[in-house]
Design a protein around this motif. Structure first.
Motif, mmCIF file in Angstrom:
data_model
loop_
_atom_site.group_PDB
_atom_site.id
_atom_site.type_symbol
_atom_site.label_atom_id
_atom_site.label_comp_id
_atom_site.label_asym_id
_atom_site.label_seq_id
_atom_site.Cartn_x
_atom_site.Cartn_y
_atom_site.Cartn_z
ATOM 1 N N ARG A 49 -5.271 9.986 1.308
ATOM 2 C CA ARG A 49 -6.655 10.368 1.025
ATOM 3 C C ARG A 49 -6.739 11.831 0.625
ATOM 4 N NH1 ARG A 49 -11.692 9.127 5.151
ATOM 5 N NH2 ARG A 49 -13.400 9.784 3.776
ATOM 6 N N ARG A 73 -3.757 8.176 5.629
ATOM 7 C CA ARG A 73 -2.614 7.661 4.855
ATOM 8 C C ARG A 73 -2.309 6.226 5.286
ATOM 9 N NH1 ARG A 73 1.750 9.283 1.799
ATOM 10 N NH2 ARG A 73 3.761 8.267 2.229
ATOM 11 N N PRO A 75 0.823 -1.218 0.000
ATOM 12 C CA PRO A 75 0.000 0.000 0.000
ATOM 13 C C PRO A 75 0.858 1.271 0.000
ATOM 14 C CG PRO A 75 0.090 -0.933 2.196
ATOM 15 C CD PRO A 75 0.834 -1.882 1.310
ATOM 16 N N PRO A 110 -8.034 2.631 0.972
ATOM 17 C CA PRO A 110 -7.241 2.378 -0.238
ATOM 18 C C PRO A 110 -7.662 1.096 -0.931
ATOM 19 C CG PRO A 110 -5.985 1.798 1.708
ATOM 20 C CD PRO A 110 -7.247 2.443 2.203
ATOM 21 N N TRP A 116 -0.841 4.988 -0.161
ATOM 22 C CA TRP A 116 -2.092 5.692 -0.445
ATOM 23 C C TRP A 116 -2.271 6.869 0.504
ATOM 24 C CZ3 TRP A 116 -6.322 6.120 2.948
ATOM 25 C CH2 TRP A 116 -7.523 6.574 2.394
ATOM 26 N N SER A 150 -1.745 0.453 -5.713
ATOM 27 C CA SER A 150 -1.876 1.272 -6.921
ATOM 28 C C SER A 150 -1.320 0.516 -8.118
ATOM 29 C CB SER A 150 -1.126 2.595 -6.739
ATOM 30 O OG SER A 150 -1.631 3.308 -5.628
#
Length: 529
Positions: A291, A489, A287, A358, A289, A363
């Motif tokens: 917000r 986060r 992860p 997330p 990520w 991603s």
């Protein structure tokens, strides 16, 4: 035994048969040849025997080393003759007076079935390895676990090859020992099936204690050799972290039910890197990520963001379902939870349409199928369940490479490190704390395909542990959201930023089940124009 069987396989089979024949345990053999208690278990499964060790094993059993290398039949025959067990030697190999011919090799002679021997044939409640063929048997002859005839060994071999249950030997069959019941006799209740005695609890406690003592002994020895110089001791322990990790793994498996397979054949197309600069095909779902502020359901104002740190993320991730042996290929859906299997899966994940959390696979720049490890698959299935609000569709599994798995393979390894770490924190022992971190972090980083560690080549383990660490972090984010916190986060294995009273959700501290506050920051939510 087939001529294509390797010398190492023959040697291991010989040692297994000799241990059964001499009624010795592996730790007795290990001590007899000057090795640690766990070493024989490792040599019989993970690492090969060295030639000087083979010589010492042969000397321990008082047989010629060449007999040990020739396979269990020759080794057991040599052992029986060297130890005056002539009555057993003639049952292992008994060539005819004229000797074997080229066209017809010598076969093991059938054991006589006279009344004296029949009296010495007993039945075992738990199957043991036959001293002749190394296959399971439920009979003992003259005190040794073995089939009572060469024909019985052959039947056991055929049954093992076909997967069938071998026919019971007529000399020990209940029907052969008892007369038929009268026609109108009342049937007596069947006796309860014999159950294997559970492993004694003191063995488990002893294994844990041995692991903890090993770690503490290393720290004390390093500090003593360095003359009390903390920096020198820390540098030495850092250098020894990898070999110490492998030795700790051996100690932790001394009472284990499963052997560590160090070099299983794995699908190269998935796990092998195409080049040093390019990764393999496994997607770990790491992860990273943050917000967007626009998605926060907050009134205008200034808010404090607490940056939380997860303690010992990789240490906690050692508790995961690790594949044990050679993976098997399958296509379509597979319920690894019910089948107790673990591995790597080619899946098409469900679409993700949520701003407050997330994407669980991280991603991605390219859509479509991807290879993921077991922890990621289980995370996706949990998020797709009604219990978690059916946040996404279940992943579509196209194909898998899995094997039997267990969550406890590294349990003693993990708990010993956890205990030493906790005591080091309590006593402000930075040397021990740093040593523990070096062991588990370098174990995870080098247990795959690293030139720094040739004792274990398990890239599937490394990817599984890393994926479990990312999955654990995602679980913390999910728990935060469910408790009403705002997740800001999520990154790596240990970084979680939230807005809200996180102390009502997590325990604060430095333990592996706790979290600590690393930093704070502020964000400003502006009113819309």
């Amino acid at each position: 035994m087939s001529q294509s069987t390797s010398t190492l396989t023959k040697t291991r089979a010989s040692i297994t048969a000799l241990l059964a024949l001499s009624q010795q345990k592996q730790n007795v053999l290990a001590r007899g040849i000057g090795l640690p208690d766990y070493a024989v278990t490792r040599r019989q499964g993970a690492t090969p025997w060295q030639l000087d060790e083979v010589d010492r094993v042969a000397a321990h059993f008082k047989i010629d080393p060449l007999a040990l290398l020739a396979g269990p039949d020759v080794a057991c025959t040599e052992y029986a003759r060297c130890h005056g067990l002539a009555h057993l030697a003639e049952y292992i190999t008994a060539p005819s007076e004229e000797g074997p011919t080229d066209a017809e090799p010598a076969k093991p002679a059938a054991a006589p079935h006279d009344s004296d021997q029949a009296a010495e044939v007993t039945t075992l409640a738990t199957p043991a390895r036959c001293a002749l063929c190394d296959l399971p048997t439920t009979t003992t002859l003259l005190g040794f676990p073995q089939h009572v005839s060469a024909e019985a060994c052959a039947e056991a071999a055929e049954a093992a090859a076909s997967g069938a249950t071998p026919a019971q030997d007529p000399t020990t069959s209940p029907a052969a020992e008892q007369p038929p019941a009268p026609e109108h006799a009342t049937a007596s209740p069947a006796p309860e099936r014999a159950r294997r005695e559970p492993r004694p609890r003191q063995d488990r406690a002893e294994t844990h204690a041995n692991c903890v003592a090993f770690l503490r002994r290393n720290v004390q020895a390093a500090l003593k050799d360095a003359g009390g110089d903390m920096e020198a001791a820390a540098a030495y322990l850092e250098k020894k972290a990898i070999p110490h990790a492998m030795e700790l793994l051996d100690i932790s498996r001394a009472q284990g039910r499963y052997d560590v397979i160090a070099y299983p054949p794995l699908p190269d197309a998935i796990y092998k890197k195409p080049s040093k600069s390019k990764p393999n095909q496994v997607w770990e779902a790491r992860p990273h990520w943050s917000r967007h502020r626009d998605t926060l359901p907050l009134t205008p104002g200034t808010y404090t963001v607490d940056e939380l740190d997860m303690n010992g993320a990789y240490l906690s991730a050692l508790k995961t379902h690790l594949p044990l042996g050679e993976p098997e290929h399958s296509t379509g859906a597979i319920d690894t939870l019910a089948l107790k299997r673990s591995g790597v899966h080619l899946v098409t994940p469900g679409e993700w349409h949520h701003d407050h959390l997330p994407n669980p696979i991280g991603s991605r720049d390219e859509p479509g199928p991807l290879w993921i490890m077991e922890p990621t698959l289980r995370l996706l299935n949990r998020l797709a369940s009604p219990k978690n609000g059916s946040l996404c569709a279940p992943p579509e599994i196209h194909e898998s490479w899995t094997s039997g798995s267990t969550e406890h393979l590294l349990e003693y390894f993990r708990t010993a490190l956890t205990e030493v770490r906790a005591q080091a924190i309590e006593e402000d022992d930075e040397l021990s704390e740093h040593y523990v971190k070096s062991i588990y972090s370098k174990f995870v980083s080098t247990a795959g395909t690293s030139s720094a560690n040739h004792s274990l080549v398990r890239p599937d383990w490394v990817h599984t542990i890393r994926s479990q660490a990312f999955s654990n972090l995602y679980g913390k984010a999910l728990k935060s959201h469910a408790a009403g916190l705002h997740v800001i986060r999520l990154s790596g294995t240990d970084e979680l930023h939230v807005i809200g009273d996180w102390r009502s959700v997590f325990d604060e501290g430095r333990g592996v089940t706790q979290v600590k506050l690393k930093n704070t920051s502020e964000i400003i939510i502006s009113s819309e124009a």
